[in-house]
Design an enzyme around this catalytic site. Structure first.
Site, PDB file in Angstrom:
ATOM      1  CE1 TYR A 142      -3.545  -2.589   0.555  1.00 58.74           C
ATOM      2  CE2 TYR A 142      -4.644  -0.548   1.146  1.00 58.74           C
ATOM      3  CZ  TYR A 142      -4.709  -1.868   0.782  1.00 58.74           C
ATOM      4  OH  TYR A 142      -5.925  -2.466   0.650  1.00 58.74           O
ATOM      5  CE  LYS A 189       1.384 -17.846  -3.017  1.00 53.14           C
ATOM      6  NZ  LYS A 189       0.407 -18.956  -3.133  1.00 53.14           N
ATOM      7  CG  ASP A 221      -2.570 -20.235  -1.733  1.00 56.71           C
ATOM      8  OD1 ASP A 221      -2.038 -20.244  -0.603  1.00 56.71           O
ATOM      9  OD2 ASP A 221      -2.078 -20.849  -2.708  1.00 56.71           O
ATOM     10  CG  ASP A 245      -8.154  -4.565   1.563  1.00 60.09           C
ATOM     11  OD1 ASP A 245      -9.108  -4.094   2.194  1.00 60.09           O
ATOM     12  OD2 ASP A 245      -8.077  -4.552   0.312  1.00 60.09           O
ATOM     13  CG  ASP A 249     -13.785  -6.799   2.229  1.00 59.75           C
ATOM     14  OD1 ASP A 249     -13.521  -6.051   3.198  1.00 59.75           O
ATOM     15  OD2 ASP A 249     -14.236  -6.381   1.149  1.00 59.75           O
TER      16      ASP A 249
HETATM   17  C1  IPM Z   1     -10.401  -1.075   3.945  1.00 58.61           C
HETATM   18  C2  IPM Z   1     -10.627  -0.483   2.596  1.00 58.61           C
HETATM   19  C3  IPM Z   1      -9.439   0.403   2.253  1.00 58.61           C
HETATM   20  C4  IPM Z   1      -8.205  -0.455   2.231  1.00 58.61           C
HETATM   21  C5  IPM Z   1      -9.586   1.181   0.936  1.00 58.61           C
HETATM   22  C6  IPM Z   1     -10.850   1.986   0.902  1.00 58.61           C
HETATM   23  C7  IPM Z   1      -8.382   2.031   0.669  1.00 58.61           C
HETATM   24  O1  IPM Z   1     -10.817  -1.472   1.643  1.00 58.61           O
HETATM   25  O2  IPM Z   1     -10.305  -0.303   4.916  1.00 58.61           O
HETATM   26  O3  IPM Z   1     -10.342  -2.289   4.042  1.00 58.61           O
HETATM   27  O4  IPM Z   1      -7.910  -1.096   1.220  1.00 58.61           O
HETATM   28  O5  IPM Z   1      -7.523  -0.500   3.250  1.00 58.61           O
HETATM   29 MG    MG Z   2     -10.936  -3.408   2.473  1.00 61.43          MG
END
Ligand code: IPM
Ligand code: MG
Length: 355
Positions: A142, A189, A221, A245, A249
């Site tokens: 990042y 990884k 993975d 990240d 999710d």
């Molecule tokens: C998160 C989001 C952010 C990230 C984006 C919006 C930059 O997806 O907080 O997980 O990738 O960190």
């Molecule tokens: Mg995110």
């Protein structure tokens, strides 16, 4: 206690949900005798509209001058055309790195009342899922060097980590595991990436100081598969910025209710930034539809981590649990055809239950 909180409502549903979290904090302050002062800060799309940049120096400075930051969400299709370095998301990255928030905690829990919302089979999640993603937040790909060749036909993003960056986040993960179920899984990884090999080496090195915590390693993975095959295997997942990240999710989806999940971004002192895991949902912004619970629970995390107000944090969490068990549902977590409440009413139902 006097608390100085910076509010960053941001874009989309951000203002709708932050409003409810503020009402909740105010109720807690009045019940427990604290005082809170708020300062509102523009960041994200709203800042692009007003000042042509996603985060101004002034905004960052006011965030720094506060004790903690509560953020709604940033971004939306309205700003999709703006160049990469000026996108609303840059505000988030600027706050994280500008405030030095290297440690991101993303708990994913299944609320028993909402277990039917999980897309996983009941036998896979029976007995509950309760895991914590500890994501490194200010390093890796990042924030590494990025760029294009002169002709624009090739591009690069550098992933770089130092042993010190790895150590400080690893310590946070071990400490978190100690007050949970004493198990850390490092996700990497290491069969391909040199940075991952450094992660393994470095985490193994300090693991001796935490011999009460079980440690294992998993390729990313495989981890993404195991998360849906057997989520109960996990307690604390420790991982670098981008894997964190993605996996957070996935972990949140296991619970089926991303509108309920809070997060904390911390550093070594008590300062922190707190935000829901979900995004800005511009399609339902300003319509009193959004679920404010993730933001309200983020405010609870703030009380716990930045102000050491455990009782007060618990009071919010209990109020949320009690509202849920009494059937309070926003649209996103209501079963089809069932009745649901709006953002504000959901907030009021929670606030009413704070004791
Ligand atoms: C998160 C989001 C952010 C990230 C984006 C919006 C930059 O997806 O907080 O997980 O990738 O960190
Ligand atoms: Mg995110």
């Amino acid at each position: 206690m006097d608390m100085r909180i910076a509010l960053v409502p941001g874009d989309g549903i951000g203002p709708d949900i932050v409003r409810e979290a503020v009402r909740t904090l105010d109720k807690v302050a009045s019940v427990y005798g604290h005082s809170i002062s708020y300062k509102e800060i523009d960041a994200g799309g709203i800042s692009i509209d007003k000042y042509k940049v996603p985060l101004t120096e002034d905004a960052l400075e006011s965030a720094k001058a506060s004790d903690a930051v509560l953020l709604g969400a940033v971004g939306g299709p309205k700003w999709d055309h703006v160049p990469g370095n000026l996108r609303p998301e840059k505000a988030l990255l600027g706050l994280r790195s500008g405030l030095g928030l290297f440690c991101n905690l993303r708990p994913a829990v299944i609320y028993p009342e909402l277990s039917s919302a999980s897309p996983l089979k009941p036998e896979v999640i029976s007995g509950g899922v309760d895991l914590l993603v500890v994501r490194e937040l200010t390093g890796g790909i990042y924030f590494g060097e990025k760029g294009r060749s002169e002709d624009g036909k090739s591009a690069y993003d550098v992933m770089r980590y130092s042993a010190d960056e790895i150590k400080r986040i690893a310590r946070k993960a071990f400490e978190a595991a100690r007050i949970r179920h004493n198990h850390v899984t490092v996700v990497d990884k290491a069969n391909v990436l040199e940075t991952s090999r450094l992660w393994r080496e470095t985490v193994s090195e300090i693991a001796g100081e935490y011999s009460d915590v079980a440690l294992d390693f998993m390729y990313v993975d495989n981890a993404s598969m195991q998360l849906v095959r057997d989520p109960r295997h996990f307690d604390v997942l420790l991982t670098e910025n981008m894997f964190g990240d993605i996996l957070s999710d996935e972990a949140s989806m296991i619970t089926g209710s991303i509108g309920m999940l809070a997060s904390a971004s911390l550093r070594d002192d008590s300062f922190g930034m707190y935000e829901p895991i979900h995004g800005s949902a511009p399609d339902i912004a300003g319509q009193n539809i959004a679920n404010p619970i993730a933001t309200i629970l983020s405010a609870a995390m703030m009380l716990r981590y930045s102000f050491s107000l455990e009782k007060e944090a618990k009071a919010i969490e209990d109020a949320v649990a009690s509202a849920l068990s009494d059937g309070v549902r926003t649209k996103d977590i209501a079963s089809s055809n069932a009745e649901y409440v709006g953002t504000e009413e959901c907030g009021s139902e929670i606030i009413r239950r704070i004791k």
